[in-house]
Scaffold this motif. Structure first.
Motif, short mmCIF file in Angstrom:
data_model
loop_
_atom_site.label_atom_id
_atom_site.label_comp_id
_atom_site.label_asym_id
_atom_site.label_seq_id
_atom_site.Cartn_x
_atom_site.Cartn_y
_atom_site.Cartn_z
N TRP A 31 -1.96 -0.97 3.09
CA TRP A 31 -3.55 -1.21 3.23
C TRP A 31 -3.14 -1.83 1.23
O TRP A 31 -4.12 -2.33 0.70
CB TRP A 31 -3.76 -0.20 2.91
N ARG A 32 -2.10 -1.83 0.58
CA ARG A 32 -1.91 -2.23 -0.49
C ARG A 32 -0.70 -2.40 -1.35
O ARG A 32 -0.35 -2.43 -0.11
CB ARG A 32 -3.26 -1.48 -1.62
N GLY A 36 2.23 -1.61 -6.90
CA GLY A 36 0.65 -1.23 -8.21
C GLY A 36 0.69 -0.04 -8.89
O GLY A 36 1.86 1.16 -7.97
N GLU A 37 0.01 0.86 -9.61
CA GLU A 37 0.14 0.90 -10.30
C GLU A 37 -0.69 2.36 -8.98
O GLU A 37 -1.64 2.08 -8.64
CB GLU A 37 -0.94 1.11 -11.39
N LEU A 38 0.00 3.36 -9.24
CA LEU A 38 -0.94 4.92 -8.52
C LEU A 38 -1.94 6.20 -9.24
O LEU A 38 -1.11 5.91 -10.45
CB LEU A 38 0.79 5.53 -7.80
N PRO A 39 -2.56 6.74 -8.94
CA PRO A 39 -3.68 7.82 -9.23
C PRO A 39 -2.43 8.96 -9.10
O PRO A 39 -1.91 8.90 -8.70
CB PRO A 39 -4.59 8.18 -7.73
N TRP A 40 -3.43 9.73 -10.02
CA TRP A 40 -2.61 10.81 -10.53
C TRP A 40 -2.05 11.52 -9.26
O TRP A 40 -0.62 11.84 -9.61
CB TRP A 40 -3.66 11.51 -11.63
N GLU A 41 -2.78 11.47 -8.30
CA GLU A 41 -2.05 12.70 -7.60
C GLU A 41 -0.84 11.98 -7.00
O GLU A 41 -0.17 12.55 -6.67
CB GLU A 41 -3.44 13.67 -6.26
N ASP A 42 -1.27 10.79 -6.39
CA ASP A 42 0.32 10.28 -6.01
C ASP A 42 1.34 9.72 -6.60
O ASP A 42 2.47 10.02 -6.63
CB ASP A 42 -0.60 8.90 -5.26
N TYR A 93 -1.12 15.28 -21.82
CA TYR A 93 -0.41 14.39 -22.04
C TYR A 93 -1.08 13.93 -24.07
O TYR A 93 -2.49 13.72 -24.04
CB TYR A 93 -0.78 12.79 -21.47
N ARG A 203 10.91 1.27 -14.97
CA ARG A 203 8.96 0.69 -14.95
C ARG A 203 8.98 -1.10 -14.33
O ARG A 203 8.34 -1.70 -13.62
CB ARG A 203 8.43 1.50 -15.88
N GLU A 207 7.73 -3.46 -11.35
CA GLU A 207 6.70 -4.40 -11.77
C GLU A 207 7.08 -5.77 -10.77
O GLU A 207 6.89 -6.70 -10.21
CB GLU A 207 7.10 -4.98 -13.40
N TYR A 210 6.25 -5.63 -7.33
CA TYR A 210 4.63 -6.02 -7.27
C TYR A 210 4.99 -7.27 -7.11
O TYR A 210 4.51 -7.86 -6.55
CB TYR A 210 3.96 -5.44 -8.41
N HIS B 49 -6.47 -1.54 -6.82
CA HIS B 49 -4.91 -0.91 -6.68
C HIS B 49 -4.82 -2.21 -7.45
O HIS B 49 -4.94 -3.38 -7.16
CB HIS B 49 -5.16 -0.35 -5.28
N GLY B 50 -3.82 -2.47 -7.37
CA GLY B 50 -3.10 -3.80 -8.06
C GLY B 50 -2.15 -2.61 -9.01
O GLY B 50 -1.55 -1.68 -9.54
N LYS B 51 -2.15 -3.84 -10.45
CA LYS B 51 -1.72 -3.88 -11.96
C LYS B 51 -2.25 -2.38 -12.81
O LYS B 51 -1.76 -2.29 -13.98
CB LYS B 51 -1.24 -4.84 -12.87
N GLY B 52 -3.07 -2.76 -13.13
CA GLY B 52 -3.90 -2.13 -13.54
C GLY B 52 -3.84 -0.41 -13.29
O GLY B 52 -4.15 0.14 -11.87
N ASN B 53 -4.68 0.61 -14.09
CA ASN B 53 -4.84 2.09 -14.36
C ASN B 53 -6.21 2.17 -12.51
O ASN B 53 -6.88 1.31 -12.48
CB ASN B 53 -5.95 2.94 -15.50
N VAL B 54 -6.00 3.13 -12.04
CA VAL B 54 -6.99 3.48 -11.44
C VAL B 54 -8.18 3.50 -11.27
O VAL B 54 -8.49 4.85 -12.05
CB VAL B 54 -6.51 4.22 -10.09
N ARG B 56 -11.57 4.16 -9.24
CA ARG B 56 -12.61 4.58 -8.27
C ARG B 56 -14.10 5.58 -8.55
O ARG B 56 -14.25 6.51 -9.75
CB ARG B 56 -11.30 5.47 -7.46
N ARG B 243 -2.55 -0.94 -17.62
CA ARG B 243 -2.05 -0.55 -17.17
C ARG B 243 -1.49 0.79 -18.09
O ARG B 243 -1.35 0.42 -18.83
CB ARG B 243 -0.45 -0.89 -16.74
#
Lengths: 224, 466
Positions: A31-32, A36-42, A93, A203, A207, A210, B49-54, B56, B243
């Motif tokens: 689906w993507r 790419g960048e992941l959300p925190w929980e992922d 953080y 990282r 990239e 990606y 989604h992509g290269k930037g922070n998510v 939502r 990011r």
């Protein structure tokens, strides 16, 4: 829309659905873009490193493990991998150019970018004696030892193997899967070329991957 | 092994939804182990989604079940949830935005099974951020930044001067840095402005829609004659995503569209007179909308460059907002069926005639009539009316009509419905030619006079005449 509690209706399980044709990576059953960048929980779920040897630190007072290394080598990934085993822990953080959040007294304590702790706060935190898991660019061993801590230092850039990278990349692809069919795999040859090009900088490898996956996309820029 | 597997199926899986549309579907649960579910939650939302922070947001959520499941069972739970109005689905290079229906089962002491299903959403209305407020706040914040920058620069110079007295080496570094800044300012600002005199760049289109023309103007008023190689505009759309944070922060840019328009070739600008260079550029119909999320943006800019031979060029830039064009008939088609009585067939046409039909049938039911009037409020229609005569009603309520205007008794031909038309004094003369005949123009429905049973319509100023 009101919350509703429905009576269940029993039914047979449907066959796998086909991927939506309009998704740019639908033809790859994704689906993507997986890199790419992941959300925190992922990010926590994707933290694919073996941290079992440091699990005892989580419950041992006056014990610290510090993960050191340059950016992109996996310090945060190691912290997140350990965090999975300590859901009750606090994770902090410390940003560079912004006010720092308060440091909780929860045990164990995870601090990312720990070298940014001011000396007063550092002293107060070290005095508490709670188990510490630190991500840092500077070696904090002497400072910790002055407060009676046993310290283990892990240089993360030495931790990356081809097998580990393969697990990291496959985990990322699985997390982007639609579940409608087989997904792409990253070959050993590709992993080797990434290690040759980027050393231990994970990282940078992400990239590169990606950009590779962008070339596999099915639809054009900016168009729905 | 997970305790259960979730699957989402939509009634219209390939549909393109418009902002706020209801999504109908069901969640299928296949149970592998006996388990207690503290809540099977279904929600709609969007994420980047992509290269930037998510970035939502969850739009709405509902719990469709809580209780026990037994191994080997399969269950189906229906849901209806709205999708978001903004942002629209977007697939770019560094930036992507997708909308989903999410399902997650809260299983105590276990990994919560979850799934999501992507949906396409087209936005009919933009981010509620007011472009004028955005422009005002940009100007204000720009002024504040300039003042702060000036104060910081002064403080820096003062401290540097004091330290230089104690450490000459430090003074070399500090003044070297200041010299670099000075050179940069000299070439990018001072010299071009000195050569050209007064230069004013103004974007006349604050908010554009795909297919619209973008208008801008550049005015140069030189103190002395100057030759230029040309003036060129660049209209550009760019994805800008961020990011990470702190030292780990990195910005990625990707140009989505770039259009160059040459406004002038080599020419001489005479002294002490205005020279204007206009931009009229039609945005392509498929231009993406401006997007402003936390770490994920799509930005449109209009830049202008004055190419000065053997001299630093003059450059100006302004931000352009590209928004959806809210089609009135499209919006009415989505609102009028909600306002109609449940026993009435849903209105399929958005034309004035259809609204007249609804009103005519609802005249005996004031609640229903009020719902219809609410649904069509502020929508401008092509009005058809057979004009009968002017009437005198005393003082005209300015919320309905024009204080210095007129009121005309009229009727919609078919279906028949008596009307009251409120027209301005400037429009009154045009209407004079149509008494006894059918007149067509533009107007909005502003109410219903229950005493005489007439639908009240405010005729738009500058309506077209047919």
């Amino acid at each position: 829309m009101q919350d509703s509690i429905q009576d269940p209706r029993r039914c047979s399980v449907p066959a796998r659905v086909t991927p939506p044709a309009w998704l740019p990576y639908g033809h790859l059953h994704l689906w993507r873009n997986p890199f790419g960048e992941l959300p925190w929980e992922d990010r926590i779920a994707a933290a694919e490193v073996d941290v079992t040897r440091w699990l005892p630190v989580l419950s041992r007072p006056k014990t610290a493990v510090q993960f050191m290394g340059d950016c992109g080598r996996g310090k945060t990934t190691h912290l997140l991998a350990l965090l999975k085993y300590a859901p009750q822990a606090a994770y902090v953080y410390l940003p560079e150019a912004q006010p720092h959040p308060p440091i909780p007294t929860t045990s164990p304590l995870f601090v990312d970018e720990a070298q940014r702790l001011g000396w007063r706060i550092r002293r107060r935190v070290w005095q508490r004696g709670q188990p510490l898991i630190l991500g840092t660019h500077l070696d904090l061993t002497r400072s910790l030892q002055r407060f009676g801590y046993d310290v283990e230092t892990v240089t993360v850039s030495q931790q990356v193997s081809e097998e580990q990278l393969g697990r990291i990349f496959r985990q990322r692809i699985e997390m982007a899967a639609l579940g409608t069919g087989p997904v792409p795999d990253i070959s050993s040859a590709r992993i080797h070329s990434l290690m040759d090009a980027h050393g231990t900088n994970i990282r940078a490898m992400l990239e590169t991957l990606y950009d590779v996956f962008e070339t596999l996309k099915g639809s054009g820029d900016g168009k729905l | 092994m997970a305790s259960c597997e979730l699957t989402i199926q939509l009634t219209e899986p390939e549909a393109i939804f418009h902002g706020g549309d209801a999504i109908h579907g069901h969640v299928i649960v296949r149970v592998d182990k006996n388990v207690t579910c503290n809540g099977l939650k279904v929600s709609t939302g969007w994420e980047t989604h992509g290269k930037g922070n998510v970035d939502r947001k969850t739009v709405e959520e509902t719990v469709v079940f809580h209780g026990k499941w037994s191994a080997g069972e399969s269950h189906r739970y229906d849901f209806t949830l709205p999708c978001a109005s903004w942002p629209p689905t977007y697939h770019g290079h560094h930036l992507n935005i997708d909308h989903f229906v999410y399902a997650q089962a809260d299983i105590p002491w276990a990994f919560d099974p979850k799934t999501k299903y992507p949906i396409r959403v087209v936005s009919l209305q933009a981010d509620p951020l007011d472009p004028q407020k955005e422009a005002d706040s940009t100007e204000l914040s720009g002024a504040i930044v300039s003042v702060i920058f000036g104060l910081v620069a002064l403080a820096f110079v003062a401290v540097a001067a004091v330290m230089a007295l104690f450490n000459p080496f430090f003074s070399v570094i500090v003044f070297g840095f200041m010299a670099l800044v000075g050179v940069w300012w000299l070439f990018t600002s001072f010299l071009p402005n000195w050569k050209l005199g007064s230069v004013r760049h103004r974007l006349e289109t604050d908010v554009a829609h795909p297919g619209d023309s973008v208008h801008a103007n550049l005015r140069v008023h030189p103190r002395s004659s100057v030759r230029i190689n040309g003036v060129e505009w660049t209209i550009k759309a760019e994805e800008v995503v961020v990011r990470g944070s702190g030292t780990d922060r990195k910005t990625y840019r990707h140009e989505v569209a770039s259009h160059r328009v040459r406004a002038s070739g080599p020419t001489r600008l005479d002294a002490r007179r205005d020279h204007n260079f206009a931009l009229v550029f039609p945005l392509p119909d498929d231009s993406p909308y401006s997007i402003d999320l936390d770490d994920n943006d799509l930005r449109w800019t209009v830049k202008v460059r004055i190419d000065i031979p053997n001299w630093p060029d003059w450059n100006g830039e302004e931000a352009l907002l590209v928004r959806p064009r809210v089609d009135a008939s499209e919006r009415q088609a989505r609102r009028a069926p909600e306002a109609a009585n449940d026993s009435e067939p849903a209105a399929e046409s958005t034309r004035f005639t259809d609204v007249i039909g609804l009103v005519a049938r609802a005249r005996g039911d004031m609640d229903n009539l009020e719902r219809i009037l609410e649904g069509v409020a502020d929508i401008e229609f092509d009005v058809q009316a057979k004009l009968e005569r002017r009437i005198s009603v005393g003082r005209i309520d300015p919320r309905i009509g024009y204080e210095d205007g007129i009121v005309v008794m009229a009727a919609h031909p078919d279906p028949h419905l008596p009307l009251l038309l409120y027209a301005s004094s400037s429009t009154a003369a045009q209407l004079d030619a149509y008494y006894g005949r059918v007149w067509q123009g533009r107007g909005t429905i502003v109410g219903y006079d229950r005493r005489i049973g007439n639908l009240e319509i405010r005729i738009s100023e500058n309506e077209r005449r047919k």
